[in-house]
Design a protein around this motif. Sequence first.
Motif, PDB file in Angstrom:
ATOM      1  N   GLN A 217       0.811  -1.223   0.000  1.00  0.00           N
ATOM      2  CA  GLN A 217       0.000   0.000   0.000  1.00  0.00           C
ATOM      3  C   GLN A 217       0.845   1.274   0.000  1.00  0.00           C
ATOM      4  O   GLN A 217       0.617   2.181  -0.811  1.00  0.00           O
ATOM      5  N   ALA A 218       1.829   1.359   0.890  1.00  0.00           N
ATOM      6  CA  ALA A 218       2.646   2.575   0.968  1.00  0.00           C
ATOM      7  C   ALA A 218       3.452   2.764  -0.319  1.00  0.00           C
ATOM      8  O   ALA A 218       3.614   3.889  -0.810  1.00  0.00           O
ATOM      9  N   GLU A 219       3.934   1.661  -0.887  1.00  0.00           N
ATOM     10  CA  GLU A 219       4.728   1.752  -2.111  1.00  0.00           C
ATOM     11  C   GLU A 219       3.857   2.105  -3.311  1.00  0.00           C
ATOM     12  O   GLU A 219       4.314   2.798  -4.230  1.00  0.00           O
ATOM     13  N   PHE A 220       2.619   1.629  -3.311  1.00  0.00           N
ATOM     14  CA  PHE A 220       1.689   1.965  -4.397  1.00  0.00           C
ATOM     15  C   PHE A 220       1.445   3.473  -4.423  1.00  0.00           C
ATOM     16  O   PHE A 220       1.473   4.110  -5.479  1.00  0.00           O
ATOM     17  N   THR A 221       1.237   4.040  -3.231  1.00  0.00           N
ATOM     18  CA  THR A 221       1.032   5.487  -3.132  1.00  0.00           C
ATOM     19  C   THR A 221       2.278   6.245  -3.588  1.00  0.00           C
ATOM     20  O   THR A 221       2.194   7.205  -4.359  1.00  0.00           O
ATOM     21  N   ALA A 222       3.456   5.796  -3.116  1.00  0.00           N
ATOM     22  CA  ALA A 222       4.708   6.458  -3.480  1.00  0.00           C
ATOM     23  C   ALA A 222       4.968   6.351  -4.981  1.00  0.00           C
ATOM     24  O   ALA A 222       5.461   7.291  -5.611  1.00  0.00           O
ATOM     25  N   LEU A 223       4.634   5.221  -5.552  1.00  0.00           N
ATOM     26  CA  LEU A 223       4.846   4.991  -6.986  1.00  0.00           C
ATOM     27  C   LEU A 223       4.092   6.019  -7.830  1.00  0.00           C
ATOM     28  O   LEU A 223       4.665   6.657  -8.720  1.00  0.00           O
ATOM     29  N   LEU A 224       2.804   6.190  -7.521  1.00  0.00           N
ATOM     30  CA  LEU A 224       1.979   7.087  -8.331  1.00  0.00           C
ATOM     31  C   LEU A 224       2.274   8.557  -8.048  1.00  0.00           C
ATOM     32  O   LEU A 224       2.088   9.404  -8.920  1.00  0.00           O
ATOM     33  N   LEU A 225       2.754   8.850  -6.841  1.00  0.00           N
ATOM     34  CA  LEU A 225       3.151  10.223  -6.548  1.00  0.00           C
ATOM     35  C   LEU A 225       4.438  10.585  -7.298  1.00  0.00           C
ATOM     36  O   LEU A 225       4.593  11.702  -7.797  1.00  0.00           O
ATOM     37  N   ARG A 226       5.343   9.630  -7.369  1.00  0.00           N
ATOM     38  CA  ARG A 226       6.635   9.893  -8.005  1.00  0.00           C
ATOM     39  C   ARG A 226       6.529   9.910  -9.523  1.00  0.00           C
ATOM     40  O   ARG A 226       7.189  10.712 -10.192  1.00  0.00           O
ATOM     41  N   TRP A 227       5.691   9.019 -10.076  1.00  0.00           N
ATOM     42  CA  TRP A 227       5.533   8.942 -11.524  1.00  0.00           C
ATOM     43  C   TRP A 227       4.046   8.974 -11.878  1.00  0.00           C
ATOM     44  O   TRP A 227       3.420   7.917 -12.104  1.00  0.00           O
TER      45      TRP A 227
END
Length: 328
Positions: A217-227
């Motif tokens: 979950q945290a990585e999914f959020t970070a992924l879409l925020l970054r790219w």
Amino acid sequence: MSELLTADRIDEIGSLGLKSPDPAALVAELVGAVDEGRVDNPDDIGYALLVAADIMEAAGDLADALALATRAIAEQPDDNAYARAVRGGLLLRLGRTDEGMAELTALRPLLETDHRATYLIDELAESGHPETALEWLTGALDTILERTRGKQHESEDAQDEAAAMIYGLTQRRHNLREEMGLPHDEYDNLADRLRAASDHALDALDDGPATLLFWPQAEFTALLLRWPALADSYPATWDEHRTQIERALVEASGLGGADLGVVVGSAAGLAAFAEGTGSDPTSEETLDEYADSLDEAGVTAWPPGRNDTCWCGSGAKYKKCCLPRSRS
């Protein structure tokens, strides 16, 4: 106004279960949110009630668990096959055999049309009726194979679905017979041949285990925020992402896939991989290559046991997390 009950919170409650010092309070939180219309996604109402039922069953209160499962059926009448199966299993465990068998028998035709419906077999086996479970599996296989021999399929897709059904049913039947200590029969031999053929086909691809790239979950959020460009490649929410992964794994299993699992990605890991290879982190090719690179770090095998922790990392039991919710 009290907070909305989100899917993440339902998962958290499911993972706590009886490990909580006050499981009754968790049940009250779930049921209270349903009573007060505070479930964030209406599609999760039945799920919340079934998690509550699971906690009550684990606490030994089968009667209250039955009441909650019954309510889950009423709350979502158009999508209740799994809840009805849970209710049937609870009735059996309460000694109300005629009622429990009637509930499950009404769902029995699903074994011939839906490769995910082996939850009916699980409820029978876990309630002390493995012989009936074996009879149902054999009957479903007989019916599907007879249709196949008679070429009674309307389309190529129907033929593919029949093949998936045959594979899944033979494997589940084979496993059940092993648990019962029964010797091999003709369908067990078929199960072995199908599994061997599947393994051989996958080995020929020389790709190793069939794995999917999964973002916690945290990585999914970070992924879409970054790219942000990746928003077009992924569902809108993490909950939809893990459901999509579960459905893809179910489909691959039904089509004969073996050694299935997920590799866990991280935004930082993808960034480092893209930098090291000089590739675009938002391209499908880069994502595939990044997923391949993670195989060495370890694959989370799929599926877990029904009572094991769910593969998605929620901490809840698989049977109360991604397993039922992927069937909607």
